[in-house]
Every structure is written in structure tokens, then in C-alpha cells.
Design a protein around this motif. Sequence first.
Motif, PDB file in Angstrom:
ATOM      1  N   GLN A  16      38.646 -85.106  -3.768  1.00 50.62           N
ATOM      2  CA  GLN A  16      37.368 -85.602  -4.268  1.00 50.62           C
ATOM      3  C   GLN A  16      37.211 -85.143  -5.710  1.00 50.62           C
ATOM      4  OE1 GLN A  16      34.201 -84.266  -1.723  1.00 50.62           O
ATOM      5  NE2 GLN A  16      34.834 -85.549  -0.018  1.00 50.62           N
ATOM      6  N   SER A  17      36.576 -85.976  -6.520  1.00 53.06           N
ATOM      7  CA  SER A  17      36.413 -85.640  -7.931  1.00 53.06           C
ATOM      8  C   SER A  17      35.590 -84.370  -8.113  1.00 53.06           C
ATOM      9  CB  SER A  17      35.759 -86.812  -8.671  1.00 53.06           C
ATOM     10  OG  SER A  17      36.599 -87.942  -8.659  1.00 53.06           O
ATOM     11  N   ASN A  18      34.545 -84.178  -7.276  1.00 54.31           N
ATOM     12  CA  ASN A  18      33.737 -82.959  -7.380  1.00 54.31           C
ATOM     13  C   ASN A  18      34.569 -81.710  -7.119  1.00 54.31           C
ATOM     14  OD1 ASN A  18      31.223 -83.914  -8.135  1.00 54.31           O
ATOM     15  ND2 ASN A  18      30.522 -84.230  -6.040  1.00 54.31           N
ATOM     16  N   HIS A  71      36.697 -81.072 -10.147  1.00 54.58           N
ATOM     17  CA  HIS A  71      35.827 -80.555 -11.209  1.00 54.58           C
ATOM     18  C   HIS A  71      35.516 -79.074 -10.962  1.00 54.58           C
ATOM     19  CE1 HIS A  71      32.824 -80.600 -14.381  1.00 54.58           C
ATOM     20  NE2 HIS A  71      31.996 -79.988 -13.547  1.00 54.58           N
ATOM     21  N   PHE A 112      42.533 -88.124  -8.448  1.00 57.58           N
ATOM     22  CA  PHE A 112      41.134 -87.701  -8.551  1.00 57.58           C
ATOM     23  C   PHE A 112      40.964 -86.687  -9.678  1.00 57.58           C
ATOM     24  CE2 PHE A 112      42.045 -88.910  -4.214  1.00 57.58           C
ATOM     25  CZ  PHE A 112      40.993 -89.769  -3.905  1.00 57.58           C
ATOM     26  N   GLY A 113      39.954 -86.903 -10.513  1.00 58.78           N
ATOM     27  CA  GLY A 113      39.600 -85.910 -11.520  1.00 58.78           C
ATOM     28  C   GLY A 113      40.614 -85.706 -12.622  1.00 58.78           C
ATOM     29  N   ASP A 142      39.185 -84.487 -15.889  1.00 63.99           N
ATOM     30  CA  ASP A 142      38.851 -83.054 -15.843  1.00 63.99           C
ATOM     31  C   ASP A 142      40.097 -82.188 -15.993  1.00 63.99           C
ATOM     32  OD1 ASP A 142      36.042 -82.932 -15.576  1.00 63.99           O
ATOM     33  OD2 ASP A 142      36.176 -83.482 -13.471  1.00 63.99           O
ATOM     34  N   ARG A 183      39.784 -97.992  -7.956  1.00 64.84           N
ATOM     35  CA  ARG A 183      39.114 -96.755  -8.355  1.00 64.84           C
ATOM     36  C   ARG A 183      39.507 -96.369  -9.785  1.00 64.84           C
ATOM     37  NH1 ARG A 183      37.624 -92.327  -5.176  1.00 64.84           N
ATOM     38  NH2 ARG A 183      38.789 -93.207  -3.425  1.00 64.84           N
ATOM     39  N   THR A 203      37.574 -94.932 -13.943  1.00 65.87           N
ATOM     40  CA  THR A 203      37.810 -93.678 -14.667  1.00 65.87           C
ATOM     41  C   THR A 203      38.829 -93.779 -15.790  1.00 65.87           C
ATOM     42  OG1 THR A 203      39.495 -93.041 -13.043  1.00 65.87           O
ATOM     43  CG2 THR A 203      37.227 -92.326 -12.625  1.00 65.87           C
TER      44      THR A 203
END
Length: 306
Positions: free
Chosen positions: A163-165, A168, A207-208, A211, A254, A258
Motif C-alpha cells: 500500500q502506498s501509505n 510512505h 507502490f510508492g 516516495d 494504477r 502516479t
Amino acid sequence: PDGIDISARIRARIFEQVNSVVDKSLPQGQVEAQLKTIVAAASGYGGCERMLPTRDEALILFNQMTSWRPRPQPKAPDFADAFAAAMGLEEHISQWIGVALERSVVPAFPAEDLTLERAQAVLSLIEEGSVSTAIAALPYFTRVAVALPDILRIVRRAIIGRQSNEVHGGTSAVTNWATLARNGNIDPLPRALIEQLIYAIETRHEFGLADLLKCARSLLEEELLTEEDIARLDDALGNLAIETDYKRIDPESRAAVTVSFVRAESVLLAHALDIRGRAGTHGKIWLNIAPTDPLPEVRFALAARG
């Protein structure tokens, strides 16, 4: 007016509800607003003085926040709770809890309050409450030797999270760790985390990724990367120039959401390498791409950074 202590008034207002910041009996919108206010105060937005809670306030907030857990899934006919769940309000609150812990509550603790018990409370919040943003607060507890293996495990896992969170939270933990170590507050950033970060960039982790690139730039600026690390990042930037070409991106995927952020961070990393005389052939590709990129966040990435 003269005679009014502005900072004291603002601080009192921000922390006046310290005993019920994450009270589940309150409307979820009010809880989220209170958390955002605490984070804003700690961040010193708009050139304002950075305000942290007192030690006593921080202890109260810490106990509330680390005790928080998601509510059970609502069942009809509880329309209000069902609506809140559908809107993702509780998910927002969970993530703001983690940010508030990282930026406001834990930094307010003196060293003697950074105990094993509190480290375990944060670890439990991450694991049981799925509060991935709280991962960024873990470096403060790394001097608790017993907790260090669990902290390393969670940060490493977060860097390649699903997950991106989560990503991060992991990259923020790495950045915080480097900063705290530079200031002499904790031991140096472990080499294993740098290796994990570069590997995730090389494999273009889904993902991410933006970041991850931003975190690599911060480590470069902290002079924590070896010549081999820099060479690997240069190769990765070359691959990203190909793989993030807009023609290769499915507009319904997706990645389409991004890709511009990934490209913007690639430009910033290439520039950071270049001004240090470390940009290779692949990195310099991005300095040529940027001025004509069709999307403004990429085209003006360097100007936006100032």
C-alpha cells in the motif's frame, strides 16, 4: 493587543481537548480536524512557530493514540457508521494518528520517556490497527535495543509494502532515522535499509515509487550513499526513463495516476546527482527530458522545489 501572549493562546486552543482528541464518541470529522491541527502546529506551517505538546500533554496524547483501533465493520441499520465507513473517514483518522505521533507527540518526549513499553505500543498500533503512517515514528525508539529487531523488520517490510501509505511510512522512517542520527540522537541508519530502498527503486516497486525516489534523494543529500549506491541509482534512472514513457502507460491503470509524480522525483534525483558531479549518462537523460515534458509537475519540478 499588547500584553497578550499570542503563542500561549494558540497553544492552549490547540491542546485544550488533549483528553479527548481521538474519542470515538465524537463525530469523526471533528476527530480528524483535531489531529490535523496538532500536525499543522508541529509542522510550523506558514512561517508560524513550531508548537509541540508539553511532556504531560504528549503522554496523554500518546496513550490515547496508541490505544486506538478500528471499529468493527458496521452493520445495517446503523446508517451513520455505515456511511462513515463507506467514505473512508476512519481510514483517514488512522493515518492522521500516525502522522501526529511522528511529528508532534513522540518528538515531545525526553529521552527517558522513549521506553520499551512505548515502543511496543507503537508497534502494536501499526500491526493491530494498521496505522502504517506510525512507522515513521519508530526511529525515535531505536535506542531501546530489545525493540530494534522488530523496528528494522517493520521498516524493511514497509519499504516494499503493498500500500502506498505503508511505503510512505517506511521511507519517512528512513529519512527520520538519518536526520536523528546526524543530530546525534540515535545510532546511524542501518545499511540494510539503504540496500532495501535501492532494491525497491531498481525493481520499480509498484507502490510508492515516488516516495522511494524522494527518500533516496534525501540520503544522497545526507551523504549516506556509497559510489556503488549512486551507480545503481543512475542505472535505475535510465530504466525509469524507458518504463515511465507515457506511451507505455495504460491510461486506465494504477500507474497512470502516479507516473507524473515518479517522473518528477526522477528529475529531482537526477538534478541532485548532477549538482554533486555524480550524475551518469542515465541520470542526465532526465535533465534533458524535463524541459519538454507534457505534464507541468514534471516540466516545472525543479522550479517548484525552488
